[in-house]
Design an enzyme around this catalytic site. Structure first.
Site, PDB file in Angstrom:
ATOM      1  N   LYS A 115      -3.458 -53.228  21.437  1.00 40.81           N
ATOM      2  CA  LYS A 115      -2.417 -54.112  20.887  1.00 40.81           C
ATOM      3  C   LYS A 115      -1.646 -54.887  21.951  1.00 40.81           C
ATOM      4  CE  LYS A 115       0.895 -50.351  20.509  1.00 40.81           C
ATOM      5  NZ  LYS A 115       1.317 -49.203  19.711  1.00 40.81           N
ATOM      6  N   ARG A 152      10.006 -42.078  14.564  1.00 40.95           N
ATOM      7  CA  ARG A 152       9.379 -43.325  14.143  1.00 40.95           C
ATOM      8  C   ARG A 152       8.610 -42.975  12.876  1.00 40.95           C
ATOM      9  NH1 ARG A 152       5.572 -47.266  17.812  1.00 40.95           N
ATOM     10  NH2 ARG A 152       3.921 -46.137  16.750  1.00 40.95           N
TER      11      ARG A 152
HETATM   12  C1  LIG Z   1       0.888 -48.182  20.503  1.00 39.72           C
HETATM   13  C2  LIG Z   1       0.475 -46.903  19.932  1.00 39.72           C
HETATM   14  C3  LIG Z   1      -0.203 -45.983  20.740  1.00 39.72           C
HETATM   15  C4  LIG Z   1      -0.491 -46.217  22.214  1.00 39.72           C
HETATM   16  O1  LIG Z   1       0.624 -45.885  22.982  1.00 39.72           O
HETATM   17  P1  LIG Z   1       0.618 -46.038  24.590  1.00 39.72           P
HETATM   18  O2  LIG Z   1       1.943 -45.547  24.977  1.00 39.72           O
HETATM   19  O3  LIG Z   1       0.412 -47.499  24.867  1.00 39.72           O
HETATM   20  O4  LIG Z   1      -0.486 -45.214  25.107  1.00 39.72           O
HETATM   21  C5  LIG Z   1      -0.619 -44.794  20.153  1.00 39.72           C
HETATM   22  N1  LIG Z   1      -0.374 -44.535  18.849  1.00 39.72           N
HETATM   23  C6  LIG Z   1       0.275 -45.396  18.049  1.00 39.72           C
HETATM   24  C7  LIG Z   1       0.504 -45.036  16.633  1.00 39.72           C
HETATM   25  C8  LIG Z   1       0.726 -46.604  18.565  1.00 39.72           C
HETATM   26  O5  LIG Z   1       1.379 -47.457  17.759  1.00 39.72           O
END
Ligand SMILES: *Cc1c(COP(=O)(O)O)cnc(C)c1O
Length: 361
Positions: free
Chosen positions: A36, A131
């Site tokens: 992302k 979250r």
């Molecule tokens: C963005 C995201 C991740 C990745 O997190 P990083 O800190 O970039 O490794 C993992 N799980 C979810 C649900 C996310 O939204």
């Protein structure tokens, strides 16, 4: 050549993916490569797949669509809980959904079934970061109900830490998830996947503290930047110089370091702080908050210091620098996660791959 531009070093990203996959696989942990922050850039996505990643995770359908249309061959996980309004389209693009609302699972079940599909579902459980996720105590009945729906295959549970509350993943936290897995399995619901981590959970693997039931991590930041924002560290076995931003100088002048006259707020409604250092030599670069998070970029010239940015102008203190900058010179910066996110999203920043970089490895 156009500026600002972001130089993407595929070799360094490739080394990061390989290191992460290698250390995770020693612990039986499958890595979901999270795309992302690069807006689903297909060249980077292909590199992840070629480096051993079997599932790509992204929060936005548009990015997943982009990767699929560019021929990236992978399974795709939708990281953000889907909007009810996008589920009909999502069942055509996504293989694995992360969910936290029964209504959403019902909708996935309905659309998936009517399209003759079966979609995998991982239930997110909130173990304190606040979250997404069903609250721990409420999760069990809901998951048991959801696992009975048609058109979906319930494959496991997951959690996300270090994103809102900044809660640090610990062995105790992981054990809470494992208790849920045990409870569900005692009630006849098979839990194949426990998707417990993101970058912030890598220390559990590094310190050999990860319970063996945990078998999936979803990793973005560590692969793309070699950093771990939640634990506030640079990961020493990864590359940091994966992305380098270059911006061009449009003004160099010696001016006072404190504004003259009564001051209010800046153009974006913020109150900047000024330190009186007398007159200083400063450069203005043609880049701004629309393209970067000015708090998250770090000049490679260690003696340069970022003062402030408005939407289109970045002001840098070059008073102490040993480089004799001229108008038209470029300055280079490393980025943190939020700066990279904005940079990749900004249409005004050219994205280029480092010359001599071999996309095939
Ligand atoms: C963005 C995201 C991740 C990745 O997190 P990083 O800190 O970039 O490794 C993992 N799980 C979810 C649900 C996310 O939204």
């Amino acid at each position: 050549m156009r500026y600002p531009r972001l130089i993407i070093n595929l070799n360094k990203i490739r080394e990061n993916v390989r290191s992460i996959v290698s250390i995770c696989s020693k612990f039986g942990v499958e890595v979901v490569g999270v795309t992302k922050v690069t807006c689903g850039n297909p060249v980077i996505a292909k590199l992840l797949v070629d480096s051993g990643i079997k599932i790509l995770g992204d929060s936005r359908l548009k990015n997943i669509k982009l990767m699929k249309e560019a021929g990236v061959e992978s399974r795709f996980m939708l990281l953000r809980i889907p909007m009810l309004s996008e589920i009909e389209e999502a069942v055509q693009l996504v293989d694995i959904f992360l969910v936290s609302e029964f209504k959403v699972v019902e909708a996935i079940s309905r659309f998936s079934k009517s399209a003759g599909l079966k979609k995998q579902v991982i239930y997110m459980i909130d173990i304190g970061d606040l979250r997404e996720g069903v609250w721990l105590e409420d999760s069990l009945d809901e998951i048991i109900e959801a696992s009975k729906l048609e058109g979906i295959e319930f494959v496991g549970i997951g959690t996300n830490l270090g994103c809102y509350g900044g809660v640090i993943p610990t062995r105790e936290k992981m054990e809470q998830l494992i208790e849920i897995k045990r409870f569900l399995e005692n009630n006849g619901v098979k839990v194949k996947i426990v998707s417990a981590g993101n970058t912030a959970a890598l220390p559990l693997i590094e310190r050999n503290e990860l319970p063996e039931e945990i078998n999936q991590y979803r990793i973005g930041e560590a692969i793309m930047l070699g950093t771990d924002a939640t634990n506030n560290r640079i990961i020493d076995y990864l590359n940091r110089e994966t992305f380098i931003l270059e911006a061009e100088i449009v003004e160099i002048k010696v001016k006072p370091s404190v504004p003259l006259g009564e001051t209010g707020r800046d153009s974006l409604g913020r109150i900047p702080k000024f330190e009186d250092k007398g007159k200083i030599k400063r450069a203005i670069l043609a880049i701004g908050e629309q393209d970067i998070d000015s708090k998250g970029i770090y000049p490679l010239d260690e003696k340069a210091r970022i003062l402030h940015a408005s939407s289109d102008h970045l002001i840098v203190d070059i008073n102490e620098s040993s480089i004799d900058y001229k108008i038209g010179d470029k300055m280079s910066f490393l980025l943190n996660y939020s700066a990279l996110l904005r940079c990749m999203t900004s249409d005004y920043v050219e994205k280029v791959f480092l010359k001599g970089d071999d996309p095939s490895g």
